[in-house]
Design a protein around this motif. Structure first.
Motif, PDB file in Angstrom:
ATOM      1  N   UNK A   1      63.932 -75.916  68.945  1.00  0.00           N
ATOM      2  CA  UNK A   1      62.765 -75.314  68.302  1.00  0.00           C
ATOM      3  C   UNK A   1      61.586 -76.274  68.232  1.00  0.00           C
ATOM      4  N   UNK A   2      61.850 -77.578  68.201  1.00  0.00           N
ATOM      5  CA  UNK A   2      60.766 -78.553  68.081  1.00  0.00           C
ATOM      6  C   UNK A   2      60.070 -78.785  69.420  1.00  0.00           C
ATOM      7  N   UNK A   3      60.833 -78.865  70.498  1.00  0.00           N
ATOM      8  CA  UNK A   3      60.199 -79.016  71.812  1.00  0.00           C
ATOM      9  C   UNK A   3      59.490 -77.724  72.210  1.00  0.00           C
ATOM     10  N   UNK A   4      60.061 -76.573  71.845  1.00  0.00           N
ATOM     11  CA  UNK A   4      59.405 -75.289  72.119  1.00  0.00           C
ATOM     12  C   UNK A   4      58.104 -75.178  71.317  1.00  0.00           C
ATOM     13  N   UNK A   5      58.136 -75.543  70.051  1.00  0.00           N
ATOM     14  CA  UNK A   5      56.936 -75.470  69.209  1.00  0.00           C
ATOM     15  C   UNK A   5      55.842 -76.396  69.733  1.00  0.00           C
ATOM     16  N   UNK A   6      56.221 -77.604  70.121  1.00  0.00           N
ATOM     17  CA  UNK A   6      55.244 -78.570  70.633  1.00  0.00           C
ATOM     18  C   UNK A   6      54.589 -78.050  71.913  1.00  0.00           C
ATOM     19  N   UNK A   7      55.391 -77.517  72.840  1.00  0.00           N
ATOM     20  CA  UNK A   7      54.833 -76.965  74.074  1.00  0.00           C
ATOM     21  C   UNK A   7      53.909 -75.789  73.775  1.00  0.00           C
ATOM     22  N   UNK A   8      54.305 -74.959  72.822  1.00  0.00           N
ATOM     23  CA  UNK A   8      53.499 -73.789  72.487  1.00  0.00           C
ATOM     24  C   UNK A   8      52.179 -74.185  71.854  1.00  0.00           C
ATOM     25  N   UNK A   9      52.169 -75.263  71.060  1.00  0.00           N
ATOM     26  CA  UNK A   9      50.905 -75.746  70.496  1.00  0.00           C
ATOM     27  C   UNK A   9      49.958 -76.180  71.618  1.00  0.00           C
ATOM     28  N   UNK A  10      50.493 -76.862  72.616  1.00  0.00           N
ATOM     29  CA  UNK A  10      49.672 -77.249  73.762  1.00  0.00           C
ATOM     30  C   UNK A  10      49.117 -76.036  74.489  1.00  0.00           C
ATOM     31  N   UNK A  11      49.963 -75.017  74.661  1.00  0.00           N
ATOM     32  CA  UNK A  11      49.512 -73.773  75.300  1.00  0.00           C
ATOM     33  C   UNK A  11      48.444 -73.091  74.450  1.00  0.00           C
ATOM     34  N   UNK A  12      48.665 -73.054  73.138  1.00  0.00           N
ATOM     35  CA  UNK A  12      47.702 -72.397  72.241  1.00  0.00           C
ATOM     36  C   UNK A  12      46.331 -73.057  72.331  1.00  0.00           C
ATOM     37  N   UNK A  13      46.304 -74.387  72.337  1.00  0.00           N
ATOM     38  CA  UNK A  13      45.036 -75.087  72.445  1.00  0.00           C
ATOM     39  C   UNK A  13      44.363 -74.806  73.783  1.00  0.00           C
ATOM     40  N   UNK A  14      45.153 -74.751  74.831  1.00  0.00           N
ATOM     41  CA  UNK A  14      44.629 -74.421  76.164  1.00  0.00           C
ATOM     42  C   UNK A  14      43.996 -73.028  76.167  1.00  0.00           C
ATOM     43  N   UNK A  15      44.672 -72.060  75.568  1.00  0.00           N
ATOM     44  CA  UNK A  15      44.164 -70.685  75.563  1.00  0.00           C
ATOM     45  C   UNK A  15      42.927 -70.548  74.686  1.00  0.00           C
ATOM     46  N   UNK A  16      42.950 -71.175  73.515  1.00  0.00           N
ATOM     47  CA  UNK A  16      41.794 -71.071  72.618  1.00  0.00           C
ATOM     48  C   UNK A  16      40.551 -71.734  73.205  1.00  0.00           C
ATOM     49  N   UNK A  17      40.744 -72.670  74.119  1.00  0.00           N
ATOM     50  CA  UNK A  17      39.603 -73.325  74.763  1.00  0.00           C
ATOM     51  C   UNK A  17      39.017 -72.461  75.874  1.00  0.00           C
ATOM     52  N   UNK A  18      39.764 -71.431  76.301  1.00  0.00           N
ATOM     53  CA  UNK A  18      39.341 -70.650  77.464  1.00  0.00           C
ATOM     54  C   UNK A  18      39.119 -69.164  77.193  1.00  0.00           C
ATOM     55  N   UNK A  19      39.625 -68.657  76.090  1.00  0.00           N
ATOM     56  CA  UNK A  19      39.491 -67.237  75.781  1.00  0.00           C
ATOM     57  C   UNK A  19      38.938 -67.068  74.374  1.00  0.00           C
ATOM     58  N   UNK A  20      38.136 -66.039  74.201  1.00  0.00           N
ATOM     59  CA  UNK A  20      37.542 -65.793  72.883  1.00  0.00           C
ATOM     60  C   UNK A  20      38.575 -65.262  71.898  1.00  0.00           C
ATOM     61  N   UNK A  21      39.371 -64.295  72.334  1.00  0.00           N
ATOM     62  CA  UNK A  21      40.423 -63.731  71.477  1.00  0.00           C
ATOM     63  C   UNK A  21      41.715 -63.634  72.288  1.00  0.00           C
ATOM     64  N   UNK A  22      42.392 -64.746  72.528  1.00  0.00           N
ATOM     65  CA  UNK A  22      43.559 -64.723  73.408  1.00  0.00           C
ATOM     66  C   UNK A  22      44.745 -63.966  72.831  1.00  0.00           C
ATOM     67  N   UNK A  23      45.569 -63.467  73.729  1.00  0.00           N
ATOM     68  CA  UNK A  23      46.826 -62.822  73.346  1.00  0.00           C
ATOM     69  C   UNK A  23      47.890 -63.220  74.360  1.00  0.00           C
ATOM     70  N   UNK A  24      49.146 -63.171  73.944  1.00  0.00           N
ATOM     71  CA  UNK A  24      50.251 -63.633  74.783  1.00  0.00           C
ATOM     72  C   UNK A  24      51.398 -62.640  74.709  1.00  0.00           C
ATOM     73  N   UNK A  25      51.930 -62.250  75.876  1.00  0.00           N
ATOM     74  CA  UNK A  25      53.147 -61.442  75.939  1.00  0.00           C
ATOM     75  C   UNK A  25      54.347 -62.384  76.041  1.00  0.00           C
TER      76      UNK A  25
END
Length: 583
Positions: A65-89
């Motif tokens: 859960x910790x490595x998954x959470x860390x990777x997801x935080x990196x993904x979240x920052x990437x998406x928030x830098x590129x999309x106004x209202x991002x969503x993920x399936x």
């Protein structure tokens, strides 16, 4: 890390981890030898174009859960830098911890203000690729380790186009992950919010069955049969290998008239233990043995099936075996790609379509026979780098040019196939449907798929393939691999296995895309890749490619002869020569 570092990391995790199961494992690790501790902590699990993949367990080099959470935080920052209202399936296969990892990822995304749409049960990888585009998402995450053994899980990321993420996106996400810790109190780690709270606030929603229905309908849109032809008999033994395929594959096949699938006992329902199959890879005969045994049982009862169908755990790849004398023979990935490409071209021609407009896409390491089939039918064939995302990219380019209808088929030698533009990844659901329809087509001619492939060999020659993998362990391994590739680039051999090298192609320099049946005009060069191809006289070749994740070099061997025995003998000679060249 040094030995002291990994022990310090173990102690830090032991202090900070709140998960009872991981805490118990950490306690066991504290009593283990240094090698076990180092394996769990010597590095952070690497994030690449395929996301994360590793053994489930405690540590920085494990899926938890910790490595998954860390990777997801990196993904979240990437998406928030590129999309106004991002969503993920988000989807998952039958792996252990899959649901927990989905909830973990959704909790992190929600904490970063990103809306999550989650499949409520296990679903195939292509259904995730479909959902990204169908629901207008900015990205997709699939918790899957494909065909790896039960100890593994994975975290695969898709872009807004439904393809696996680009190298550029992966590099940006990886750089953001690298700046994060796992437990830091100063905020330099994953943000999180309670999953149920996020759902109550509308930041997490279930993906409805209507999306899955649209996926199956998109698969059925690729059907090659008339309603009358769907009434023709076909007996199929099917194994989802304890993965995700049963729901969608049985639904699609039922709608084309195959409503009595014989599902292999013990392999139908999702089970992350894979109790009947240690390595659930449909490329390997061992994975199909239970299915083959069921076929033999049927044959002994006088009701031999027409084929055995096997999808891998995340149902993006499919393998097939057919009766061949006293045993069952597996159809290779290259062979099934050729069979399907030839079949689809035939069906389109029979419907009166202009085959010259059609485009098929495969990879530089897939069967050379694809060129012959393209020339015979008159369609265009493009070859991309290895990886289905490059095939998906070609579909996207056609779609952007409003020519998506020109795409006929895509395949790679590792058992991945796609017809249609509904997804941007390999799709075992649509492939299973087309394989069964093709099997009915050949059954009318008195052949099964193994016999049909032999007929194509007789027509085009025996184009056979083999892949060898050489290891370069130890501290000097990486340097040895680099020296080998540099040597091939600096001075390619004049001959291999006694056959002259007619052309050496260095894909690191951005080679032109290989095209048959078209000019290639307007097509961008292939991206730079650490690959060298040696084209030999007599329609043979050797392609050399080092692994990006392991200390290994792969050599793809291509041989062609009029007789199977001669082609096999030639492969043996090429095998020995390649091993000597890469020693």
């Amino acid at each position: 890390m040094s030995e002291i570092d990994v022990r310090a990391a173990l102690a830090h995790w032991s202090e900070c981890v709140a998960d009872d199961e991981l805490s118990a494992e950490l306690a066991q690790l504290s009593e283990a030898d240094d090698a076990a501790v180092a394996d769990a902590f010597f590095q952070d699990l690497e994030f690449g174009t395929a996301g994360l993949r590793g053994v489930i367990g405690a540590g920085t080099n494990r899926m938890n859960v910790y490595t998954v959470a860390r990777a997801t935080q990196g993904l979240a920052e990437h998406l928030n830098a590129r999309f106004e209202n991002p969503s993920v399936a988000i989807a998952r296969d039958s792996r252990h911890k899959g649901e927990l990892f989905v909830r973990t990822a959704a909790s992190v995304l929600a904490a970063n203000g990103i809306r999550c749409l989650v499949y409520p049960r296990v679903e195939p990888t292509p259904a995730l690729s479909f959902a990204v585009r169908d629901l207008g998402c900015s990205a997709g995450i699939n918790m899957t380790a494909s065909h790896n053994p039960a100890a593994y899980s994975g975290y695969k990321v898709y872009g807004a186009d439904g393809c696996q993420i680009t190298s550029e996106a992966a590099a940006d996400i990886s750089a953001r992950i690298a700046r994060l810790g796992y437990f830091e109190a100063d905020g330099a780690c994953a943000k999180t919010v309670d999953f149920d709270r996020a759902a109550a606030e509308g930041l997490v929603e279930e993906i409805g069955d209507d999306t899955l229905e649209r996926f199956v309908e998109a698969v059925l849109a690729q059907s090659q049969e008339t309603p009358e032809q769907m009434q023709r008999p076909l007996e199929v033994v099917y194994t989802p290998l304890c993965g995700t395929g049963l729901e969608c594959v049985s639904d699609a096949l039922g709608r084309i008239g195959i409503d009595s699938l014989d599902v292999v006992a013990g392999q139908g329902e999702p089970n992350g233990d894979f109790p009947t199959c240690e390595y659930p890879n449909p490329e390997e005969r061992a994975a199909l043995e239970a299915g083959i045994a069921r076929c033999h049982e049927r044959a002994a009862q006088g009701a031999a099936p027409d084929l055995l169908l096997a999808t891998d755990p995340d149902a993006d790849r499919v393998g097939v075996a057919c009766e061949d004398g006293d045993d069952y023979t597996l159809v290779t990935g290259n062979e099934m790609g050729i069979l399907l490409m030839d079949y689809l071209a035939r069906m389109r021609a029979e419907r009166g379509e202009d085959i010259a407009r059609c485009i098929a896409v495969t990879t530089i390491v897939s069967s050379a026979m694809a060129d012959d089939v393209a020339r015979a039918h008159g369609f265009e064939l493009r070859r991309t780098l290895t990886g289905f995302k490059y095939i998906g990219e070609q579909i996207g380019l056609l779609e952007a040019a409003e020519e998506a209808d020109r795409f006929m088929f895509g395949f790679e030698e590792s058992y991945g196939y796609l017809a249609g533009t509904h997804v941007r990844d390999k799709d075992a659901v649509v492939a299973s449907m087309l394989i069964c329809q093709m099997a009915r087509f050949y059954r009318e001619q008195g052949m099964n798929l193994v016999q049909a492939m032999r007929a194509l060999y007789e027509r085009y020659g025996y184009c056979l393939n083999r892949t060898i993998s050489l290891s370069y362990p130890g501290a000097d391994g990486a340097r040895k691999m680099a020296d080998i590739m540099a040597g091939l680039r600096a001075q390619a051999p004049a001959s291999v296995a006694g056959r002259a090298v007619l052309r050496a192609t260095d894909y690191a320099r951005g080679a032109a895309m290989p095209v048959v049946g078209g000019t290639g005009e307007g097509l961008a060069p292939l991206p730079s890749a650490n690959v060298v191809e040696l084209a030999l006289e007599g329609d043979c070749k050797v392609i050399v490619r080092p692994s990006g994740t392991e200390p290994k070099i792969k050599a793809y061997l291509f041989a062609k002869a009029d007789a199977r025995e001669d082609a096999l003998a030639l492969l043996d000679v090429l095998d020995a020569a390649a091993r000597a060249m890469l020693a």
